[in-house]
Design a protein around this motif. Structure first.
Motif, PDB file in Angstrom:
ATOM      1  N   ASP A  69       3.774   5.891 -10.130  1.00 18.69           N
ATOM      2  CA  ASP A  69       2.321   5.952 -10.344  1.00 18.69           C
ATOM      3  C   ASP A  69       1.951   6.133 -11.807  1.00 18.69           C
ATOM      4  O   ASP A  69       0.886   6.662 -12.134  1.00 18.69           O
ATOM      5  CB  ASP A  69       1.720   7.085  -9.512  1.00 18.69           C
ATOM      6  N   ALA A  70       2.825   5.685 -12.712  1.00 18.24           N
ATOM      7  CA  ALA A  70       2.516   5.772 -14.135  1.00 18.24           C
ATOM      8  C   ALA A  70       1.542   4.665 -14.538  1.00 18.24           C
ATOM      9  O   ALA A  70       1.412   3.648 -13.853  1.00 18.24           O
ATOM     10  CB  ALA A  70       3.798   5.667 -14.958  1.00 18.24           C
ATOM     11  N   ASP A  71       0.863   4.884 -15.648  1.00 21.32           N
ATOM     12  CA  ASP A  71      -0.019   3.871 -16.240  1.00 21.32           C
ATOM     13  C   ASP A  71       0.774   3.198 -17.353  1.00 21.32           C
ATOM     14  O   ASP A  71       1.028   3.805 -18.395  1.00 21.32           O
ATOM     15  CB  ASP A  71      -1.274   4.538 -16.778  1.00 21.32           C
ATOM     16  N   VAL A  72       1.193   1.953 -17.128  1.00 22.14           N
ATOM     17  CA  VAL A  72       2.098   1.260 -18.044  1.00 22.14           C
ATOM     18  C   VAL A  72       1.405   0.007 -18.582  1.00 22.14           C
ATOM     19  O   VAL A  72       0.972  -0.857 -17.804  1.00 22.14           O
ATOM     20  CB  VAL A  72       3.420   0.876 -17.349  1.00 22.14           C
ATOM     21  N   ILE A  73       1.305  -0.098 -19.896  1.00 27.30           N
ATOM     22  CA  ILE A  73       0.553  -1.183 -20.537  1.00 27.30           C
ATOM     23  C   ILE A  73       1.382  -1.803 -21.654  1.00 27.30           C
ATOM     24  O   ILE A  73       2.031  -1.105 -22.430  1.00 27.30           O
ATOM     25  CB  ILE A  73      -0.774  -0.659 -21.127  1.00 27.30           C
ATOM     26  N   ILE A  74       1.383  -3.136 -21.706  1.00 22.69           N
ATOM     27  CA  ILE A  74       1.953  -3.884 -22.833  1.00 22.69           C
ATOM     28  C   ILE A  74       0.794  -4.448 -23.654  1.00 22.69           C
ATOM     29  O   ILE A  74      -0.106  -5.088 -23.113  1.00 22.69           O
ATOM     30  CB  ILE A  74       2.847  -5.046 -22.357  1.00 22.69           C
ATOM     31  N   THR A  75       0.829  -4.214 -24.968  1.00 17.03           N
ATOM     32  CA  THR A  75      -0.195  -4.757 -25.862  1.00 17.03           C
ATOM     33  C   THR A  75       0.438  -5.774 -26.798  1.00 17.03           C
ATOM     34  O   THR A  75       1.443  -5.479 -27.469  1.00 17.03           O
ATOM     35  CB  THR A  75      -0.861  -3.643 -26.686  1.00 17.03           C
ATOM     36  N   ASP A  76      -0.125  -6.978 -26.818  1.00 15.17           N
ATOM     37  CA  ASP A  76       0.285  -8.011 -27.766  1.00 15.17           C
ATOM     38  C   ASP A  76      -0.389  -7.690 -29.101  1.00 15.17           C
ATOM     39  O   ASP A  76      -1.608  -7.813 -29.239  1.00 15.17           O
ATOM     40  CB  ASP A  76      -0.164  -9.377 -27.238  1.00 15.17           C
ATOM     41  N   LEU A  77       0.382  -7.260 -30.075  1.00 11.24           N
ATOM     42  CA  LEU A  77      -0.195  -6.813 -31.337  1.00 11.24           C
ATOM     43  C   LEU A  77      -0.673  -7.965 -32.215  1.00 11.24           C
ATOM     44  O   LEU A  77      -1.308  -7.728 -33.242  1.00 11.24           O
ATOM     45  CB  LEU A  77       0.820  -5.951 -32.090  1.00 11.24           C
ATOM     46  N   GLN A  78      -0.383  -9.200 -31.837  1.00 11.68           N
ATOM     47  CA  GLN A  78      -0.932 -10.346 -32.563  1.00 11.68           C
ATOM     48  C   GLN A  78      -2.391 -10.595 -32.161  1.00 11.68           C
ATOM     49  O   GLN A  78      -3.212 -11.010 -32.982  1.00 11.68           O
ATOM     50  CB  GLN A  78      -0.108 -11.612 -32.283  1.00 11.68           C
ATOM     51  N   THR A  79      -2.722 -10.335 -30.907  1.00  7.97           N
ATOM     52  CA  THR A  79      -4.072 -10.587 -30.401  1.00  7.97           C
ATOM     53  C   THR A  79      -4.808  -9.298 -30.038  1.00  7.97           C
ATOM     54  O   THR A  79      -6.007  -9.341 -29.766  1.00  7.97           O
ATOM     55  CB  THR A  79      -4.007 -11.469 -29.147  1.00  7.97           C
ATOM     56  N   ASN A  80      -4.078  -8.164 -30.003  1.00  7.16           N
ATOM     57  CA  ASN A  80      -4.628  -6.869 -29.588  1.00  7.16           C
ATOM     58  C   ASN A  80      -5.116  -6.870 -28.141  1.00  7.16           C
ATOM     59  O   ASN A  80      -5.936  -6.035 -27.754  1.00  7.16           O
ATOM     60  CB  ASN A  80      -5.762  -6.412 -30.517  1.00  7.16           C
ATOM     61  N   LYS A  81      -4.600  -7.777 -27.328  1.00  9.96           N
ATOM     62  CA  LYS A  81      -4.914  -7.791 -25.909  1.00  9.96           C
ATOM     63  C   LYS A  81      -3.882  -6.943 -25.161  1.00  9.96           C
ATOM     64  O   LYS A  81      -2.696  -6.976 -25.481  1.00  9.96           O
ATOM     65  CB  LYS A  81      -4.917  -9.220 -25.363  1.00  9.96           C
ATOM     66  N   SER A  82      -4.356  -6.209 -24.153  1.00 12.09           N
ATOM     67  CA  SER A  82      -3.486  -5.331 -23.376  1.00 12.09           C
ATOM     68  C   SER A  82      -3.348  -5.846 -21.944  1.00 12.09           C
ATOM     69  O   SER A  82      -4.288  -6.433 -21.385  1.00 12.09           O
ATOM     70  CB  SER A  82      -4.028  -3.904 -23.374  1.00 12.09           C
TER      71      SER A  82
ATOM     72  N   LYS B 164       7.540 -11.630 -32.799  1.00 14.94           N
ATOM     73  CA  LYS B 164       6.232 -11.066 -32.483  1.00 14.94           C
ATOM     74  C   LYS B 164       6.397  -9.590 -32.120  1.00 14.94           C
ATOM     75  O   LYS B 164       7.443  -9.164 -31.639  1.00 14.94           O
ATOM     76  CB  LYS B 164       5.575 -11.812 -31.316  1.00 14.94           C
ATOM     77  N   SER B 165       5.330  -8.821 -32.338  1.00 21.84           N
ATOM     78  CA  SER B 165       5.371  -7.386 -32.066  1.00 21.84           C
ATOM     79  C   SER B 165       4.562  -7.044 -30.817  1.00 21.84           C
ATOM     80  O   SER B 165       3.466  -7.567 -30.608  1.00 21.84           O
ATOM     81  CB  SER B 165       4.832  -6.603 -33.266  1.00 21.84           C
ATOM     82  N   TYR B 166       5.136  -6.125 -30.021  1.00 27.07           N
ATOM     83  CA  TYR B 166       4.505  -5.692 -28.778  1.00 27.07           C
ATOM     84  C   TYR B 166       4.624  -4.180 -28.648  1.00 27.07           C
ATOM     85  O   TYR B 166       5.652  -3.598 -29.013  1.00 27.07           O
ATOM     86  CB  TYR B 166       5.156  -6.378 -27.572  1.00 27.07           C
ATOM     87  N   MET B 167       3.572  -3.571 -28.128  1.00 27.03           N
ATOM     88  CA  MET B 167       3.566  -2.120 -27.942  1.00 27.03           C
ATOM     89  C   MET B 167       3.575  -1.789 -26.455  1.00 27.03           C
ATOM     90  O   MET B 167       2.804  -2.344 -25.674  1.00 27.03           O
ATOM     91  CB  MET B 167       2.328  -1.498 -28.582  1.00 27.03           C
ATOM     92  N   LEU B 168       4.463  -0.884 -26.075  1.00 29.33           N
ATOM     93  CA  LEU B 168       4.495  -0.339 -24.726  1.00 29.33           C
ATOM     94  C   LEU B 168       3.830   1.033 -24.753  1.00 29.33           C
ATOM     95  O   LEU B 168       4.204   1.887 -25.567  1.00 29.33           O
ATOM     96  CB  LEU B 168       5.928  -0.208 -24.222  1.00 29.33           C
ATOM     97  N   LYS B 169       2.838   1.244 -23.871  1.00 29.07           N
ATOM     98  CA  LYS B 169       2.177   2.545 -23.756  1.00 29.07           C
ATOM     99  C   LYS B 169       2.308   3.031 -22.318  1.00 29.07           C
ATOM    100  O   LYS B 169       2.094   2.263 -21.373  1.00 29.07           O
ATOM    101  CB  LYS B 169       0.706   2.429 -24.149  1.00 29.07           C
ATOM    102  N   VAL B 170       2.675   4.295 -22.165  1.00 30.72           N
ATOM    103  CA  VAL B 170       2.886   4.868 -20.835  1.00 30.72           C
ATOM    104  C   VAL B 170       2.185   6.215 -20.748  1.00 30.72           C
ATOM    105  O   VAL B 170       2.350   7.075 -21.627  1.00 30.72           O
ATOM    106  CB  VAL B 170       4.385   5.054 -20.520  1.00 30.72           C
ATOM    107  N   ARG B 171       1.410   6.380 -19.679  1.00 29.23           N
ATOM    108  CA  ARG B 171       0.841   7.684 -19.337  1.00 29.23           C
ATOM    109  C   ARG B 171       1.371   8.072 -17.958  1.00 29.23           C
ATOM    110  O   ARG B 171       1.415   7.244 -17.043  1.00 29.23           O
ATOM    111  CB  ARG B 171      -0.684   7.628 -19.321  1.00 29.23           C
ATOM    112  N   ALA B 172       1.757   9.331 -17.816  1.00 26.22           N
ATOM    113  CA  ALA B 172       2.286   9.790 -16.533  1.00 26.22           C
ATOM    114  C   ALA B 172       2.095  11.293 -16.411  1.00 26.22           C
ATOM    115  O   ALA B 172       2.003  12.010 -17.413  1.00 26.22           O
ATOM    116  CB  ALA B 172       3.773   9.437 -16.412  1.00 26.22           C
ATOM    117  N   VAL B 173       2.033  11.756 -15.168  1.00 24.88           N
ATOM    118  CA  VAL B 173       1.955  13.191 -14.880  1.00 24.88           C
ATOM    119  C   VAL B 173       3.309  13.637 -14.352  1.00 24.88           C
ATOM    120  O   VAL B 173       3.794  13.118 -13.342  1.00 24.88           O
ATOM    121  CB  VAL B 173       0.851  13.499 -13.856  1.00 24.88           C
ATOM    122  N   ILE B 174       3.939  14.586 -15.046  1.00 23.72           N
ATOM    123  CA  ILE B 174       5.237  15.118 -14.652  1.00 23.72           C
ATOM    124  C   ILE B 174       5.133  16.631 -14.576  1.00 23.72           C
ATOM    125  O   ILE B 174       4.777  17.287 -15.566  1.00 23.72           O
ATOM    126  CB  ILE B 174       6.346  14.712 -15.641  1.00 23.72           C
ATOM    127  N   ASP B 175       5.411  17.188 -13.415  1.00 18.26           N
ATOM    128  CA  ASP B 175       5.342  18.638 -13.192  1.00 18.26           C
ATOM    129  C   ASP B 175       3.997  19.204 -13.623  1.00 18.26           C
ATOM    130  O   ASP B 175       3.902  20.287 -14.218  1.00 18.26           O
ATOM    131  CB  ASP B 175       6.467  19.352 -13.950  1.00 18.26           C
TER     132      ASP B 175
END
Length: 300
Positions: A71-84, A109-120
């Motif tokens: 149930d994590a929030d996982v996002i890939i952002t294309d840093l060339q276009t800034n689209k997620s 090309k560069s890509y950013m992985l962003k993850v949000r999650a609740v642990i304990d």
């Protein structure tokens, strides 16, 4: 086996405090929950098998079903276009993937992985950037020595012959992994009469995957020179039969992590983490590579 699955780099990272003569003393530091990432991008390939899991305190009971975070929030952002782009969890592979066709991973090309999650009960966040290798890496199969060869076959001058890979490096990428997989590996097809070690059948059974999957790396090569070559060492082939060898051109994240993951303990016993590039509450590896594959066969 999918190309990305060769990189099964399972993380159990524990911070130690130590001193003197290689004796490791475990400190009393408070456990810090972390998002554990294992994921790779490859140009023109689907975004899949991005594993998001968690760490545990030392001596904890670990349930396999609870390790991976569904149930994590996982996002890939294309840093060339800034689209997620949002990734979804696949319960079969226990990993995240992108199901659309509007995001194509490109070369250099560069890509950013962003993850949000609740642990304990803790709201955690991490991010990491990978830059894919440039186009250009390829194996010249017509110039490589592949096909069939007897185990440790010799030429007319009594010199050992080798399977050999001829390749063009990717511009600016000086790190390569060569993963060799015995596709017909069985206890019976093991090469017991090898000149390196006396290996008994029970040892083969106990360490079967260690013999079936071999990998080595090349680093600091001159990326401006084309048609370089690398032998498949006989000590990396433990079975008769067919082999699949995958060669990876890896980015900086993959290079630094792969080199340091097996060198965690220093001479004096101190432990340290492998090289990682996560900001925030993350550990693990998020990298990229280009891969090419060849096949050969060892006969008696």
């Amino acid at each position: 086996m999918k190309t990305k699955n060769i990189f099964i780099l399972f993380l159990i990272l524990i911070l130690f405090s130590s001193c003197g003569e290689g004796i490791v003393n475990i400190g009393e530091e408070k456990f810090q929950p972390k998002i554990v990432v294992e994921g790779y991008l490859s140009p023109n390939n689907p975004i899949e098998n991005i594993k998001i899991s968690r760490n545990y305190p030392l001596n904890s009971y670990i349930s396999y079903d609870d390790v991976y975070l569904s149930d994590a929030d996982v996002i890939i952002t294309d840093l060339q276009t800034n689209k997620s782009y949002n990734l979804i969890y696949d319960p079969v592979t226990k990993a995240y993937k992108y199901i659309g066709n509007d995001l194509v991973i490109g070369y250099s090309k560069s890509y950013m992985l962003k993850v949000r999650a609740v642990i304990d009960g803790n709201n955690l966040y991490t991010k990491c950037i990978t830059t894919t290798p440039d186009i250009g890496f390829k194996i010249h199969k017509e110039l490589s020595v592949l096909g069939e060869m007897k185990y440790r076959e010799k030429d007319i001058n009594d010199n050992l012959k080798y399977f050999n890979i001829v390749f063009d490096p990717s511009p600016g990428t000086d790190f390569y992994i060569i993963a060799t997989i015995a596709q017909d590996a069985t206890v019976e097809s093991f090469i017991y009469d090898n000149p390196y070690f006396e290996i008994k059948k029970d040892n083969v059974i106990k360490n079967f995957e260690r013999y079936q999957y071999e990998s080595k790396w090349i680093q600091n090569i001159n990326t401006g020179v084309k048609k370089q070559s690398k032998n498949i060492d006989w000590i990396d082939t433990w079975f008769y039969g067919n082999y699949r060898t995958i060669m990876y051109a890896g980015d900086k994240n993959l290079k630094d992590y792969y080199i340091t993951i097996n060198q965690l303990q220093e001479m004096d016993g101190n432990y340290h983490e492998p090289k990682m590039y996560f900001e925030g509450d993350g550990i693990g590896i998020f990298g990229s590579f280009i891969a090419d594959t060849v096949y050969f066969k060892i006969i008696k």
